[in-house]
Scaffold this motif. Sequence first.
Motif, PDB file in Angstrom:
ATOM      1  N   GLU A   1       0.981  -1.240   0.254  1.00  0.00           N
ATOM      2  CA  GLU A   1       0.397  -0.396  -0.250  1.00  0.00           C
ATOM      3  C   GLU A   1       0.624   1.198  -0.030  1.00  0.00           C
ATOM      4  O   GLU A   1       1.775   1.244   0.734  1.00  0.00           O
ATOM      5  N   PHE A   2       0.363   2.490  -0.547  1.00  0.00           N
ATOM      6  CA  PHE A   2       1.013   3.032  -0.349  1.00  0.00           C
ATOM      7  C   PHE A   2       1.118   4.176   1.011  1.00  0.00           C
ATOM      8  O   PHE A   2       0.089   3.878   1.733  1.00  0.00           O
ATOM      9  N   VAL A   3       2.480   4.636   1.325  1.00  0.00           N
ATOM     10  CA  VAL A   3       2.544   5.695   2.551  1.00  0.00           C
ATOM     11  C   VAL A   3       2.533   6.697   2.479  1.00  0.00           C
ATOM     12  O   VAL A   3       1.662   8.037   3.114  1.00  0.00           O
TER      13      VAL A   3
ATOM     14  N   ASP B   1       2.222  13.935  -1.045  1.00  0.00           N
ATOM     15  CA  ASP B   1       0.809  13.037  -0.481  1.00  0.00           C
ATOM     16  C   ASP B   1       1.093  12.196   0.386  1.00  0.00           C
ATOM     17  O   ASP B   1       1.953  11.753   0.624  1.00  0.00           O
ATOM     18  N   TYR B   2       0.122  11.728   0.890  1.00  0.00           N
ATOM     19  CA  TYR B   2      -0.173  10.914   2.534  1.00  0.00           C
ATOM     20  C   TYR B   2      -0.851  10.000   2.275  1.00  0.00           C
ATOM     21  O   TYR B   2      -2.286  10.377   1.873  1.00  0.00           O
ATOM     22  N   ALA B   3      -0.927   9.307   2.169  1.00  0.00           N
ATOM     23  CA  ALA B   3      -2.057   7.816   2.926  1.00  0.00           C
ATOM     24  C   ALA B   3      -2.967   8.408   3.782  1.00  0.00           C
ATOM     25  O   ALA B   3      -2.302   8.787   5.681  1.00  0.00           O
ATOM     26  N   ASP B   4      -4.450   8.460   4.483  1.00  0.00           N
ATOM     27  CA  ASP B   4      -4.534   9.114   5.803  1.00  0.00           C
ATOM     28  C   ASP B   4      -4.727   8.297   6.773  1.00  0.00           C
ATOM     29  O   ASP B   4      -4.331   8.929   7.521  1.00  0.00           O
ATOM     30  N   SER B   5      -3.739   7.440   6.977  1.00  0.00           N
ATOM     31  CA  SER B   5      -4.134   6.495   7.802  1.00  0.00           C
ATOM     32  C   SER B   5      -2.534   7.196   8.385  1.00  0.00           C
ATOM     33  O   SER B   5      -2.084   6.939   9.906  1.00  0.00           O
TER      34      SER B   5
ATOM     35  N   LYS C   1      -1.235  10.364   7.847  1.00  0.00           N
ATOM     36  CA  LYS C   1      -1.241  11.693   7.669  1.00  0.00           C
ATOM     37  C   LYS C   1      -1.064  12.026   9.156  1.00  0.00           C
ATOM     38  O   LYS C   1      -1.754  12.183   9.691  1.00  0.00           O
TER      39      LYS C   1
ATOM     40  N   ASN D   1       0.645   8.327  -5.758  1.00  0.00           N
ATOM     41  CA  ASN D   1       0.026   7.077  -5.060  1.00  0.00           C
ATOM     42  C   ASN D   1       0.244   6.118  -5.362  1.00  0.00           C
ATOM     43  O   ASN D   1      -0.848   4.460  -5.872  1.00  0.00           O
TER      44      ASN D   1
END
Length: 124
Positions: free
Chosen positions: A46-48, A59-63, A65, A107
């Motif tokens: 998964e993208f981080v 850009d960041y994954a919501d998890s 941020k 992402n």
Amino acid sequence: QVQLVESGGGLVQPGGSLRLSCAASGLTFSNYQLAWFRQAPGKEREFVAGITRGGQSTDYADSVKGRFTFSRDNTKNTAVLQMNGLKPEDTAVYYCAASSQYYLPLNNPRYNYWGQGTQVTVSS
């Protein structure tokens, strides 16, 4: 030969911090957007976090941020993922990736080059 080498992983307690580094060689670093992806056991990669060529946009994954910060130094061909407030669910192998493709969303996993990964374990 393009190489991406990650370092800085390890074992940390919940709430702790780690600083992952990605050192690149064999490419014109400033021509590549970068990203961190992670893969936990039994889960898909998964993208981080991602960063543009000049480092102006991220850009960041919501998890992650508000907890992780991605930066780069184009003069040193290195990038750093500062991870604070780590949680057990952050446990995974973290991969640095680079892409020279224009208009690739940060992402999107279709990166040209990948490192070997570094293990991050968050546990008490």
